[in-house]
Design a protein around this motif. Sequence first.
Motif, short mmCIF file in Angstrom:
data_model
loop_
_atom_site.label_atom_id
_atom_site.label_comp_id
_atom_site.label_asym_id
_atom_site.label_seq_id
_atom_site.Cartn_x
_atom_site.Cartn_y
_atom_site.Cartn_z
N LEU A 271 0.83 -1.20 0.00
CA LEU A 271 0.00 0.00 0.00
C LEU A 271 0.87 1.26 0.00
O LEU A 271 0.59 2.24 -0.70
N ARG A 272 1.94 1.23 0.79
CA ARG A 272 2.85 2.38 0.86
C ARG A 272 3.42 2.69 -0.52
O ARG A 272 3.43 3.83 -0.97
N ASP A 273 3.87 1.63 -1.21
CA ASP A 273 4.51 1.85 -2.51
C ASP A 273 3.52 2.34 -3.56
O ASP A 273 3.84 3.17 -4.40
N LYS A 274 2.30 1.82 -3.45
CA LYS A 274 1.25 2.28 -4.36
C LYS A 274 1.01 3.79 -4.15
O LYS A 274 0.93 4.57 -5.11
N LEU A 275 0.97 4.18 -2.89
CA LEU A 275 0.76 5.58 -2.55
C LEU A 275 1.93 6.45 -3.04
O LEU A 275 1.73 7.48 -3.68
N ILE A 276 3.15 5.99 -2.76
CA ILE A 276 4.33 6.78 -3.14
C ILE A 276 4.35 6.98 -4.66
O ILE A 276 4.50 8.09 -5.16
N GLY A 352 6.90 22.42 2.75
CA GLY A 352 5.71 21.72 2.25
C GLY A 352 5.77 20.22 2.48
O GLY A 352 5.56 19.44 1.57
N SER A 353 6.06 19.83 3.72
CA SER A 353 6.21 18.39 3.97
C SER A 353 4.89 17.75 4.40
O SER A 353 4.03 18.40 5.00
N LEU A 354 4.77 16.48 4.07
CA LEU A 354 3.58 15.71 4.45
C LEU A 354 4.03 14.30 4.83
O LEU A 354 4.76 13.66 4.07
N ARG A 355 3.60 13.83 6.02
CA ARG A 355 3.89 12.44 6.40
C ARG A 355 2.57 11.69 6.49
O ARG A 355 1.68 12.06 7.26
N LEU A 356 2.48 10.63 5.69
CA LEU A 356 1.32 9.74 5.76
C LEU A 356 1.84 8.43 6.33
O LEU A 356 2.70 7.78 5.72
N SER A 357 1.39 8.06 7.51
CA SER A 357 1.91 6.82 8.10
C SER A 357 0.77 5.81 8.26
O SER A 357 -0.23 6.08 8.92
N LEU A 358 0.97 4.67 7.62
CA LEU A 358 -0.07 3.64 7.56
C LEU A 358 -0.10 2.81 8.84
O LEU A 358 0.87 2.79 9.60
N GLY A 359 -1.20 2.09 9.02
CA GLY A 359 -1.33 1.19 10.15
C GLY A 359 -1.76 -0.18 9.68
O GLY A 359 -2.03 -0.38 8.48
N ARG A 360 -1.89 -1.10 10.64
CA ARG A 360 -2.22 -2.48 10.25
C ARG A 360 -3.62 -2.59 9.63
O ARG A 360 -3.90 -3.54 8.93
N ASP A 361 -4.50 -1.58 9.88
CA ASP A 361 -5.85 -1.66 9.31
C ASP A 361 -6.03 -0.78 8.07
O ASP A 361 -7.14 -0.70 7.53
N ILE A 370 -7.09 8.72 -0.89
CA ILE A 370 -6.01 9.72 -0.82
C ILE A 370 -5.49 10.02 -2.22
O ILE A 370 -5.26 11.19 -2.58
N GLN A 371 -5.36 8.98 -3.03
CA GLN A 371 -4.89 9.19 -4.41
C GLN A 371 -5.83 10.12 -5.18
O GLN A 371 -5.41 10.88 -6.03
N GLN A 372 -7.09 10.01 -4.84
CA GLN A 372 -8.10 10.81 -5.51
C GLN A 372 -8.05 12.28 -5.05
O GLN A 372 -8.09 13.18 -5.86
N VAL A 373 -7.96 12.50 -3.73
CA VAL A 373 -8.12 13.88 -3.24
C VAL A 373 -6.82 14.68 -3.13
O VAL A 373 -6.83 15.90 -3.31
N LEU A 374 -5.71 14.02 -2.85
CA LEU A 374 -4.48 14.78 -2.58
C LEU A 374 -4.03 15.65 -3.77
O LEU A 374 -3.74 16.84 -3.57
N PRO A 375 -4.00 15.10 -5.00
CA PRO A 375 -3.58 15.96 -6.12
C PRO A 375 -4.48 17.19 -6.27
O PRO A 375 -4.00 18.29 -6.53
N LYS A 376 -5.78 17.00 -6.02
CA LYS A 376 -6.72 18.13 -6.16
C LYS A 376 -6.43 19.20 -5.09
O LYS A 376 -6.43 20.39 -5.38
N VAL A 377 -6.20 18.73 -3.86
CA VAL A 377 -5.94 19.68 -2.76
C VAL A 377 -4.68 20.48 -3.07
O VAL A 377 -4.66 21.72 -2.96
N ILE A 378 -3.63 19.81 -3.51
CA ILE A 378 -2.36 20.49 -3.79
C ILE A 378 -2.57 21.48 -4.95
O ILE A 378 -2.12 22.63 -4.89
#
Length: 385
Positions: A271-276, A352-361, A370-378
């Motif tokens: 999931l992390r790599d997909k997000l990155i 302009g830093s952002l940390r997204l830290s995933l959890g077991r759930d 996040i993939q959908q909304v983050l580019p729009k917000v930026i």
Amino acid sequence: MDKHIYMDHAATTPVDASVLEAMLPWFTNEYGNPSSIHRWGQRTDYAITTAREEIAEILCCEADEIIFTSCGSESDNLALRGIALEARELGKGNHLIISSIEHPAILRTAQELEHHHGFDITILPVDQHGLISTTDLKNVIRPDTFLISIMYANNEIGVVQPISELTAIAHEHNILFHSDAVQAAGQLPLDIEKLGVDLLSVSAHKFYGPKGVGLLYAKRDTLKHSHQTGGSQENGLRAGTQNVPLIVGMARALTIVAARKSNDNSKMKVLRDKLIESVLDTIPDSILTGHRTCRLPNNASFAFEGIDGNELIMHLDLLNIAASSGSACKTGNPEPSSVLTALALSPKLSLGSLRLSLGRDTNDSDIEYIQQVLPKVINNMRGAL
Ligand SMILES: Cc1ncc(COP(=O)(O)O)c(C=O)c1O
């Protein structure tokens, strides 16, 4: 949207339901002071002994090498101050080495030892990805160096240091090695023998345990001075009645994590790599901070040009996403964190830093949202400039 996406597991994690269950009796019926001689005390003392043994098994160390504390910050303070006092008393040296990306619990403690107690500190730089160079470390060692403290994994950019290589260098020079493993403990191997550390700090709330409890591993006979004086709890190394329920909870949380971390890590890495990949592909003028591969399985940290990190967090919060940024806003004047400064990022990026830290759930649909909304917000934030 009803969905709430918590992507701030590096800040803290929810308490596991079975950890809560394990703690409850020690808040209610079993309230004896573990230092008391009667049966109420014997039972809580036994609970602490059992927790210590369970933790020692996971860390591959002896039970009496575990000192229970109130948090990761306290463990860091105890390690640095305790070893520094000992070095001063025995004339073992006056110089300690830390890295430039340490948590304030290490950085400020080392600075305090310098300013108020006359120790010398060297703050070792890192490369652009946050990694320590073994050559740099060798170059700053002095005949009077008594301690090296380098974190296992970084809280902001998730970079993981080659701890066993670094400890080997310290030991070649007869220097003690401490590592702040607060971020690492929930995800990386904690085998003390393999890591080779002499001291290691851990905090329960980063791995689904309760807040307000931590531990310091200290190899037998390395730590003889406490920084908190009083009763003789924890072998005289940490005065104060132990917090029995939280200690029981920490042992349970660590046991659960030890059993499931390999599966959880594999899932989070995908999931992390997909997000990155999608963030770097879809958002122009963005970079990944930290190392691409030597990083915690749950950490995706970025910097975006021309963005105010704190404002970004507020926009994401309105969209039900909890995240964090490395820049602090002091009196209206945003400043990058010391970690981002150490990476020598341009000022345009480091704010302009952002940390997204995933959890077991964390799951696929969280990442897709996040993939959908983050580019729009930026994009909107940049358009509003
Ligand atoms: C690397 C690191 N060290 C130390 C700490 C402090 O831990 P605690 O919150 O238990 O005091 C933190 C907490 O964020 C951390 O990330």
